[in-house]
Scaffold this active site. Sequence first.
Site, PDB file in Angstrom:
ATOM      1  N   ASN A  24      51.141  46.218  25.997  1.00 27.88           N
ATOM      2  CA  ASN A  24      49.707  45.920  26.029  1.00 27.88           C
ATOM      3  C   ASN A  24      48.928  47.224  25.958  1.00 27.88           C
ATOM      4  O   ASN A  24      49.247  48.191  26.666  1.00 27.88           O
ATOM      5  CB  ASN A  24      49.333  45.162  27.309  1.00 27.88           C
ATOM      6  N   SER A  47      47.625  41.743  23.310  1.00 29.35           N
ATOM      7  CA  SER A  47      46.257  41.902  23.807  1.00 29.35           C
ATOM      8  C   SER A  47      45.918  40.723  24.691  1.00 29.35           C
ATOM      9  O   SER A  47      46.234  39.571  24.354  1.00 29.35           O
ATOM     10  CB  SER A  47      45.264  41.978  22.642  1.00 29.35           C
ATOM     11  N   GLU A  48      45.268  41.010  25.845  1.00 31.23           N
ATOM     12  CA  GLU A  48      45.071  39.943  26.832  1.00 31.23           C
ATOM     13  C   GLU A  48      44.134  38.840  26.384  1.00 31.23           C
ATOM     14  O   GLU A  48      44.075  37.771  26.999  1.00 31.23           O
ATOM     15  CB  GLU A  48      44.599  40.522  28.173  1.00 31.23           C
ATOM     16  N   ASN A  49      43.353  39.064  25.309  1.00 30.68           N
ATOM     17  CA  ASN A  49      42.506  37.985  24.819  1.00 30.68           C
ATOM     18  C   ASN A  49      43.282  36.982  23.971  1.00 30.68           C
ATOM     19  O   ASN A  49      42.707  36.005  23.486  1.00 30.68           O
ATOM     20  CB  ASN A  49      41.302  38.531  24.044  1.00 30.68           C
ATOM     21  N   GLY A  50      44.597  37.209  23.784  1.00 27.12           N
ATOM     22  CA  GLY A  50      45.431  36.203  23.145  1.00 27.12           C
ATOM     23  C   GLY A  50      46.021  36.581  21.811  1.00 27.12           C
ATOM     24  O   GLY A  50      45.974  35.798  20.862  1.00 27.12           O
TER      25      GLY A  50
END
Length: 235
Positions: A24, A47-50
């Site tokens: 990440n 990426s943490e938004n998907g």
Amino acid sequence: MTPWTRAQMAARVAADIPEGWAVNLGIGIPTLVADHIPAEHEVVLHSENGLLGMGPAPDAEHANPWLINAGKQPVTLRPGGSFFHHADSFAMIRGGHIDLCVLGAFEVAANGDIANWATSENDSAPAVGGAMDLAAGAKHVWVVMEHTTRDGAAKLVERCSYPLTAAGVVGRVYTNLAVLDVVPGEGFRVRELAPGVTPELLAERTGAPVLPAEAPQGTVQADALRNGAPQGPRA
């Protein structure tokens, strides 16, 4: 003295990421790491938004406003990449499926504490956000940042003065002056110095003990694999 540029710092991080890791990239300098991972090198960027399987940033002509990272920057997808709900993305993080998180920071302490979301109780940042989940859930945490503030104050310190994101999680720090490993209870051990940076200058600009580099142990990649491969909760 020739400090590394931000692009060079990102390239230095990319060179140390072992083959096969899920990684990440945090907002800021860490996002530049994606531009320096060779296409033939199997590193899966998350990426943490998907997003899973991010590639380098696109040129302006091919930017897709609907395909962005957590910093709202246009990105590309490598073959086999995918996008999904952010709840699923955080399930990957909290489930311990991310090998490495690369974060920016305001401060890193000699014991591995990281402060990267607020500089005071009155900071405009609404909350710590996903950085806390990443710092707690990733198997390894590396930080890439400038070595000092614009005013010349040390960002590598004995103890963080800003609100913590997580305690004791950082294993390695990349700055414009050096690459250093966190040695809890001792300080920051030098792995590499930027061109022209002396141990004396580095110590002068660091607010915690700086330990000399150990004897060379092979190439950058081999050394990264020995010292960074998942063998426990942290690097």
